[in-house]
Scaffold this motif. Structure first.
Motif, PDB file in Angstrom:
ATOM      1  N   ARG B  73       6.136   7.516  -5.476  1.00 37.41           N
ATOM      2  CA  ARG B  73       5.386   6.622  -6.378  1.00 37.41           C
ATOM      3  C   ARG B  73       4.367   5.809  -5.582  1.00 37.41           C
ATOM      4  NH1 ARG B  73       5.788   7.212 -11.327  1.00 37.41           N
ATOM      5  NH2 ARG B  73       4.225   5.607 -11.588  1.00 37.41           N
ATOM      6  N   LEU B  76       1.432   8.170  -4.365  1.00 36.83           N
ATOM      7  CA  LEU B  76       0.591   8.604  -5.488  1.00 36.83           C
ATOM      8  C   LEU B  76      -0.503   7.583  -5.790  1.00 36.83           C
ATOM      9  CD1 LEU B  76       3.149  10.156  -8.036  1.00 36.83           C
ATOM     10  CD2 LEU B  76       1.471  11.347  -6.630  1.00 36.83           C
ATOM     11  N   ARG B  77      -0.239   6.331  -5.409  1.00 33.32           N
ATOM     12  CA  ARG B  77      -1.255   5.291  -5.649  1.00 33.32           C
ATOM     13  C   ARG B  77      -2.461   5.460  -4.732  1.00 33.32           C
ATOM     14  NH1 ARG B  77       2.014  -0.294  -6.448  1.00 33.32           N
ATOM     15  NH2 ARG B  77      -0.102  -1.042  -6.817  1.00 33.32           N
ATOM     16  N   ILE B  79      -4.022   8.205  -4.659  1.00 35.87           N
ATOM     17  CA  ILE B  79      -4.823   9.262  -5.303  1.00 35.87           C
ATOM     18  C   ILE B  79      -5.692   8.637  -6.400  1.00 35.87           C
ATOM     19  CG2 ILE B  79      -4.725  11.342  -6.759  1.00 35.87           C
ATOM     20  CD1 ILE B  79      -2.088  12.055  -5.509  1.00 35.87           C
TER      21      ILE B  79
END
Lengths: 398, 318
Positions: B73, B76-77, B79
């Motif tokens: 999680r 993914l930040r 991206i």
């Protein structure tokens, strides 16, 4: 992050005039129409159009027709026709809702001297007119009622003496002339619940229309979830810390608030136009509206999360709303339905919401009395929203 | 000086659906500041690869790391995702969209305002911040679509067909935006069917076929490796050839396109060979509008690779 989603929903709604009208203008308008229709069914405002025919005239027939014409709840066509056929034609072509024909001597006890001609599409009109005729006969022509029962009594008691016959004739003439000294009627009707102010029917339909529109507009607005999925907005949000939960919960809160405003508008009209007393029950009204709006929002989001396209969602939501509203009592009161359908109605949010509103505003129930209704609504709201959250999460992995 | 970690590193990635492997031992690397073009026919697995990078699909094997961190999680930040559709709220202005999406990407209110200034400048959005998205032209929508993905300054920007449906001017403007972002240090993974775009914009390209990315490398290098000094001989006919004429062209090594009006062949060509070819075609009764020579491009490579892929599919059945 939830405030960001609330902002999106608010701005989108304010800038979409169609959605705005659907959400806030249509519900009060539909309520006024429903209330106008159904508030008349039980009262005097219905004013059936009646065409009158007299095939065989007599003083009694004239008295009856005059008494009927004086009835405020009936609208007689001005002319009196001379045959049952002519009356039937008038009813057939829609000039009148129902026909009333005096076909024989009113004193004749062998055949019915009065015929009510009914359009098969308006059976209720026939029943109402028959009842009115019986009432007028009992109230204004008691001598006629007595004269029609005497032969039966005479055969039972073995005939009248000349003295008895003379006294009966005199009594009937006096009743016909004075129309007084009547014994009290056998049956008397009085209304339960609050007297004066709005009718129970209006209160009923305020709740019925409220839950109907809560469901409709929640389904409509929740479909934005599908658009966000297709446009890639959900993909974009899903890689951030918010995830789809924020989107679903944000929409649920917004739709619940939007629903509260909708319901407030409907009850504002009900209070201003029909005198429904909302103010003195405002706290319980608020709890009921909150539960009903949360339920409708949850169900709307559950349908939107399950459906793959907006068109599919529209079809399914229309089906769900119409079926729930039909069997849940939003269109026709449930007491008029067969027992099995009344039982089925308890599986819809409509029945519970209508019961809750009627309990608060008409029966004046307290919080404890409302707990079953509020409990059912909140259970439904939370279950539906949880389903929407789970399905939305799963969809990202499909 | 420390090199920044790769924006994206995919090693031995295997992804399957219902027992069928869609991606097979796929390797891919996007360095910081690099624009990588991912090419491939429809259904090759580009969307599956992007979904895997975004943590939406659980791989059967292999590793993915984003800015040096495995998919989580938190990573993914790093991206920024620009979907193929316009992933913006149509009733909101560009500014309102950026504010809302900035907040939803985890930025504070103040950080969002700062980021908006940067993203607006980077995407050359000019004075359109107060325009509603639903009334903007395709080019401005595409710029706003990119701006909304870079608010949190991602290490890896994924662009899925960023120039679909825009005119040439808007496309060139978008190219400038993408180049500026790569110069700012962002690794860019770009999927596209526009091979001209890939050739001019990307520092590396990869062909996704049969579940793997091969070949991959610098566009000019790939073309030279495949074609050497050969040129494309392009023949434009005035009218479609008859069947015997078409058979002759096929036997000579030409392949048809554009409703049999254009025929292409690779070879070592010169002005003399053009004259000889023209005379031969005249003798065969074919009316020629134009004969020209061209350096092969990525499109030529794509056609060749697609042909090989089709052959390899056909061979077992033959």
């Amino acid at each position: 992050m939830i405030p960001a989603m609330l902002r999106v929903m608010t701005l989108s709604l304010l800038r979409d005039r169609g959605a705005l009208a659907m959400a806030f203008l249509l519900p009060p308008v539909i309520f006024v129409i429903f209330a106008a229709i159904f508030s008349g069914v039980g009262g005097d405002a219905m004013e059936l159009r009646v065409v009158l025919g007299i095939e065989r005239n007599s003083p009694a027939a004239e008295r009856l027709t005059q008494a009927m014409r004086d009835e405020p709840s009936l609208r007689f066509l001005p002319e009196t026709l001379e045959s049952a056929d002519a009356v039937a034609q008038a009813v057939n072509r829609g000039a009148a809702d129902v026909g009333l024909v005096v076909t024989g001597d009113l004193a004749d006890t062998t055949t019915p001297p009065i015929t009510v001609l009914v359009d098969p599409g308006k059976v209720m009109a026939g029943a109402i007119l028959s009842g009115q005729v019986q009432r007028v006969l009992a109230k204004h022509l008691p001598d006629l009622s007595l004269a029609r029962t005497l032969p039966a009594v005479e055969s039972l008691v073995g005939g009248w003496t000349p003295e008895q016959s003379a006294r009966l004739t005199a009594a009937m003439e006096q009743m016909a002339a004075a129309n007084a000294d009547q014994p009290p009627a056998l049956v008397q009707t009085s209304f339960v619940g609050p007297q004066g102010g709005s009718g129970g029917t209006v209160t009923y339909y305020a709740g019925a229309v409220a839950i109907l529109f809560l469901l409709f507009s929640a389904m409509q607005s929740a479909a934005t979830l599908i658009e966000e999925r297709h446009s890639g907005i959900l993909d974009r949000i899903a890689i951030g810390p918010a995830g789809t939960d924020v989107v679903v919960i944000g929409k649920w809160i917004f739709l619940t608030v939007q629903g509260m405003v909708q319901v407030a508008l409907i009850f504002l009209v009900a209070a201003l136009v029909y005198g429904v007393d909302v103010l003195s029950h405002s706290w319980l009204w608020f709890l009921t509206s909150l539960a009903a709006a949360a339920t409708a929002s949850g169900l709307g989001l559950a349908v939107a999360s399950i459906c793959t396209s907006r068109q599919q969602a529209q079809t399914i939501s229309t089906f769900v709303v119409l079926v729930c509203s039909a069997i849940g009592g939003s269109m026709v009161p449930r007491f008029m339905m067969p027992p099995w359908l009344q039982d089925a109605g308890w599986y819809t949010p409509n029945a519970w919401a209508i019961e809750a509103y009627h309990g608060v505003l008409w029966r004046g129930e307290g919080l404890l009395d409302l707990l079953p209704e509020l409990g059912w609504l909140w259970a439904c709201a939370l279950a539906a929203t949880a389903l929407a959250l789970i399905v939305s999460r799963k969809r990202l992995r499909m | 000086m420390n090199q920044p970690p790769d924006a994206l590193l995919v090693s031995g990635l295997r992804v399957g659906y219902g027992g069928r492997e869609v991606l097979k031992n796929l390797d891919l690397r996007v360095r910081a500041g690099e624009i990588y073009g991912l090419l491939g026919p429809n259904g090759a697995g580009k969307t599956t690869l992007i979904r895997s990078i975004c943590g939406r699909v659980r791989p059967l094997g292999g590793t993915i790391s984003i800015a040096g961190q495995p998919v989580s999680r938190k990573s993914l930040r790093r991206i920024g995702l620009v979907p193929q559709e316009i992933a913006l709220y149509p009733h909101l202005t560009i500014g309102e969209n950026l504010e809302v999406l900035g907040r939803l990407s985890g930025l504070s209110r103040d950080a969002t305002r700062t980021a908006m200034g940067w993203a607006t400048k980077a995407a050359n959005l000019g004075n359109h911040l107060h325009s509603r998205v639903d009334i903007l032209s395709g080019g401005w929508k595409r710029r706003a679509n990119i701006a909304a993905a870079i608010l949190h300054r991602p290490a890896l920007l994924i662009l899925d067909e960023p120039t679909v449906g825009v005119d040439v001017d808007a496309r060139n403007a978008l190219h400038d935006v993408i180049l500026q972002l790569s110069h700012a240090g962002m690794g860019v993974l770009l999927t596209t069917h526009d091979l001209d775009q890939a050739e001019t914009l990307c520092s590396s390209v990869g062909f996704l076929r049969s579940g793997t990315v091969a070949p991959q490398g610098e566009p000019r290098q790939l073309i030279e490796t495949a074609f050497g000094t050969q040129k494309e001989i392009i023949l434009e006919l005035r009218q479609p050839p008859t069947e015997p004429q078409a058979n002759t062209l096929l036997k000579s090594g030409f392949t048809p396109s554009n409703a049999n009006l254009t025929w292409i062949m690779l070879g070592n060509a010169s002005q003399n060979s053009a004259a000889e070819l023209g005379a031969a075609l005249d003798r065969a009764g074919m009316a020629v509008r134009e004969i020209r020579f061209r350096e092969p491009g990525l499109d030529s490579l794509f056609v060749r690779l697609s042909g090989k892929a089709n052959q390899s599919v056909m061979e077992p059945a033959a």
